[in-house]
Scaffold this motif. Structure first.
Motif, PDB file in Angstrom:
ATOM      1  N   UNK A  32     100.715  27.129-125.625  1.00 52.00           N
ATOM      2  CA  UNK A  32     101.941  26.984-124.841  1.00 52.00           C
ATOM      3  C   UNK A  32     103.147  27.481-125.631  1.00 52.00           C
ATOM      4  N   UNK A  33     103.229  27.085-126.906  1.00 51.39           N
ATOM      5  CA  UNK A  33     104.329  27.539-127.746  1.00 51.39           C
ATOM      6  C   UNK A  33     104.306  29.057-127.889  1.00 51.39           C
ATOM      7  N   UNK A  34     103.118  29.627-127.925  1.00 47.72           N
ATOM      8  CA  UNK A  34     102.971  31.072-128.064  1.00 47.72           C
ATOM      9  C   UNK A  34     103.140  31.848-126.774  1.00 47.72           C
ATOM     10  N   UNK A  35     103.493  31.145-125.680  1.00 48.93           N
ATOM     11  CA  UNK A  35     103.767  31.769-124.381  1.00 48.93           C
ATOM     12  C   UNK A  35     102.563  32.544-123.862  1.00 48.93           C
ATOM     13  N   UNK A  36     101.388  31.941-124.038  1.00 51.60           N
ATOM     14  CA  UNK A  36     100.150  32.532-123.568  1.00 51.60           C
ATOM     15  C   UNK A  36      99.676  31.792-122.331  1.00 51.60           C
ATOM     16  N   UNK A  37      98.916  32.483-121.474  1.00 56.42           N
ATOM     17  CA  UNK A  37      98.487  31.897-120.211  1.00 56.42           C
ATOM     18  C   UNK A  37      96.997  32.116-119.996  1.00 56.42           C
ATOM     19  N   UNK A  38      96.519  31.690-118.835  1.00 56.90           N
ATOM     20  CA  UNK A  38      95.088  31.793-118.535  1.00 56.90           C
ATOM     21  C   UNK A  38      94.606  33.241-118.540  1.00 56.90           C
ATOM     22  N   UNK A  39      95.446  34.146-118.091  1.00 59.63           N
ATOM     23  CA  UNK A  39      95.060  35.566-118.090  1.00 59.63           C
ATOM     24  C   UNK A  39      94.825  36.060-119.511  1.00 59.63           C
ATOM     25  N   UNK A  40      95.661  35.640-120.447  1.00 63.26           N
ATOM     26  CA  UNK A  40      95.480  36.037-121.846  1.00 63.26           C
ATOM     27  C   UNK A  40      94.189  35.456-122.411  1.00 63.26           C
ATOM     28  N   UNK A  41      93.835  34.238-122.025  1.00 59.72           N
ATOM     29  CA  UNK A  41      92.597  33.613-122.505  1.00 59.72           C
ATOM     30  C   UNK A  41      91.387  34.381-121.989  1.00 59.72           C
ATOM     31  N   UNK A  42      91.418  34.781-120.733  1.00 56.14           N
ATOM     32  CA  UNK A  42      90.310  35.569-120.177  1.00 56.14           C
ATOM     33  C   UNK A  42      90.205  36.922-120.867  1.00 56.14           C
ATOM     34  N   UNK A  43      91.360  37.527-121.199  1.00 52.54           N
ATOM     35  CA  UNK A  43      91.349  38.794-121.942  1.00 52.54           C
ATOM     36  C   UNK A  43      90.684  38.601-123.298  1.00 52.54           C
ATOM     37  N   UNK A  44      91.003  37.487-123.958  1.00 53.23           N
ATOM     38  CA  UNK A  44      90.419  37.221-125.267  1.00 53.23           C
ATOM     39  C   UNK A  44      88.904  37.067-125.164  1.00 53.23           C
ATOM     40  N   UNK A  45      88.434  36.353-124.161  1.00 52.86           N
ATOM     41  CA  UNK A  45      86.983  36.200-123.975  1.00 52.86           C
ATOM     42  C   UNK A  45      86.314  37.564-123.837  1.00 52.86           C
ATOM     43  N   UNK A  46      86.877  38.381-122.979  1.00 51.05           N
ATOM     44  CA  UNK A  46      86.298  39.709-122.743  1.00 51.05           C
ATOM     45  C   UNK A  46      86.323  40.545-124.016  1.00 51.05           C
ATOM     46  N   UNK A  47      87.441  40.520-124.736  1.00 53.03           N
ATOM     47  CA  UNK A  47      87.569  41.347-125.939  1.00 53.03           C
ATOM     48  C   UNK A  47      86.605  40.904-127.030  1.00 53.03           C
ATOM     49  N   UNK A  48      86.433  39.607-127.201  1.00 50.34           N
ATOM     50  CA  UNK A  48      85.513  39.114-128.222  1.00 50.34           C
ATOM     51  C   UNK A  48      84.090  39.551-127.904  1.00 50.34           C
ATOM     52  N   UNK A  49      83.688  39.393-126.645  1.00 52.27           N
ATOM     53  CA  UNK A  49      82.320  39.742-126.252  1.00 52.27           C
ATOM     54  C   UNK A  49      82.066  41.237-126.361  1.00 52.27           C
ATOM     55  N   UNK A  50      83.056  42.052-126.022  1.00 51.87           N
ATOM     56  CA  UNK A  50      82.872  43.498-126.028  1.00 51.87           C
ATOM     57  C   UNK A  50      82.997  44.106-127.423  1.00 51.87           C
TER      58      UNK A  50
END
Length: 469
Positions: A32-50
């Motif tokens: 929250x402090x880092x101004x991140x949202x659910x879309x950013x979390x989904x991007x992170x999941x995809x990037x880690x897996x790929x």
């Protein structure tokens, strides 16, 4: 914030189940402090897996994310806060996180943000744009890392520090950046310098005068930091421990480089390596054992693949060394080299350890030994020294080619590229290609804009190997 999706991301980052439960509140507040949202979390999941198919690579990104959480919440610790500007004095930072761990929070906010917001969350461009909105445009900052640091502090993305540490020994712009931040946010900063007046061709020898001067600069910076932070001077034994602890990750990273150099075919995709170099360059005391564990696991995974004959490239693919040719803001530029058929055995020339760096240090005190290590690395000082490193690198690794990524926003690395090409290509006969890009800002280029040149260079190297066979 959807905790279920955050939890999936944490498991991909190799968090243990009990740690996930224990850290839930802190992680959510940091996001929250880092101004991140659910879309950013989904991007992170995809990037880690790929991007990362080695467990060790996911572990190292888990380390970077832990440092992000700590950065976002560092004002809750009741400690003095110290921010270092890359490249800083990493050994001083390591000492602060080891010796003064109960008194200080210390880290590099620029590298933490650029790695997490770049490689995981696909948001680093927004951080850079914020810096420009706040008045620090690219032509003023010269470097996107400086822009990231500016936005982090001036836009209050992270808590306000009590002290900023920077150096003019490599990047003169970082000092001007700190002057600006100090004026705008009323934050004290300290800096230090080195000697750059050795004659052309003197390197890899190092003058004792330079060693003693640089050591005094370190000592003065440390003394001033202790006064500002109201802490006791770092004891001699503390410097000794820090200096020795700093060496071990470099040895492990060097073993990884040597494995790449001597393994045919290449056992793992280049993407897996991206998180390691800066973790070794700027280690944190709280995560020191985690860093060692990830490096050791990386070596085991690579050796197991080597033993099994696993390869991500055809056997005898041309071996090349890179100078910062993979951006934290892009996801497909690392693949570009391998898709063209290039075996990148030295992913970042600046953190490769040359044979002449491993000799005995002509120094007596711990500060002088630290100074000697930096000066002997070369690229922190002069273009000739940088050029010499690439000549030794090409010979040591038996490179078929060099890809010098000209970081056009970097005042340190850009001029040296032309000398590297002249020395390595014209005098050694090793083809060298410039590649204009940026290691942080994804807006400056696309992989497709570089691919044609990389493919043409790869065909040249393949043709030369065929003719030489």
């Amino acid at each position: 914030m959807d905790w279920t999706e955050v939890k999936k991301m944490l498991k991909l980052l190799q968090y243990q189940d009990n740690e996930i439960d224990e850290q839930k509140d802190r992680v959510l507040r940091a996001l929250k402090r880092g101004r991140l949202n659910d879309e950013n979390i989904l991007s992170a999941q995809k990037n880690i897996e790929q991007d990362f198919d080695l467990i060790s690579a996911r572990q190292i990104w888990g380390l970077w994310f832990r440092r992000f959480v700590d950065l976002m919440l560092c004002d809750e610790l009741g400690k003095k806060i110290v921010y270092h500007v890359h490249p800083g004095i990493p050994r001083l930072h390591l000492a602060m996180t080891q010796i003064y761990k109960d008194q200080l929070y210390s880290d590099f906010p620029d590298t933490i943000i650029m790695f997490n917001y770049g490689r995981l969350f696909d948001k680093v461009a927004r951080i850079i744009e914020k810096a420009e909105e706040l008045g620090l445009e690219q032509t003023q900052a010269q470097c996107a890392i400086n822009q990231v640091n500016y936005a982090v502090v001036v836009d209050d993305l992270a808590p306000k520090p009590d002290l900023i540490v920077c150096g003019r020994y490599q990047c003169d712009q970082s000092v001007k950046l700190c002057e600006l931040i100090s004026e705008m946010k009323d934050i004290p900063f300290i800096t230090y310098d080195t000697v750059r007046d050795e004659p052309w061709g003197f390197f890899p020898k190092v003058e004792q005068r330079a060693v003693k001067y640089f050591a005094r600069e370190y000592g003065n910076a440390l003394e001033e930091a202790c006064e500002v932070l109201e802490i006791d001077p770092l004891p001699e034994e503390g410097w000794k421990k820090t200096r020795k602890d700093y060496v071990l990750p470099w040895i492990l990273l060097n073993d990884i480089h040597e494995l790449y150099i001597n393994t045919n075919p290449r056992p793992a995709k280049l993407k897996n390596h991206v998180g390691f170099p800066f973790s070794v360059l700027e280690p944190h005391g709280d995560y020191y054992q985690m860093l060692l564990g990830a490096l050791q696991l990386n070596l085991r995974e690579l050796r197991e693949r080597k033993k099994a004959g696993y390869g991500v490239l055809p056997k005898d693919a041309p071996k090349v060394g890179l100078m910062c040719g993979v951006s934290v803001g892009q996801h497909d530029d690392a693949d570009m080299y391998e898709e063209a058929g290039l075996n990148v055995v030295i992913p970042i020339g600046a953190v490769w350890m040359a044979p002449y760096e491993r000799g005995s240090k002509e120094a007596t005190t711990h500060l002088e030994r630290i100074a000697w290590s930096y000066l002997c690395k070369g690229y922190v000082r002069a273009s000739y020294d940088h050029t010499y490193r690439f000549r030794v690198m090409a010979e040591h690794a038996k490179l078929d080619g060099v890809v010098y990524a000209v970081q056009f926003s970097c005042r340190v690395l850009a001029p040296a590229g032309y000398m590297v090409k002249k020395e390595v290509e014209e005098k050694m006969g090793v083809p060298t290609m410039f590649l204009e890009m940026d290691g942080v800002d994804p807006r400056t280029h696309t992989t497709e804009s570089l691919r044609t040149r990389v493919e043409a260079f790869a065909e040249l190297l393949k043709s030369r190997k065929t003719m030489a066979a």
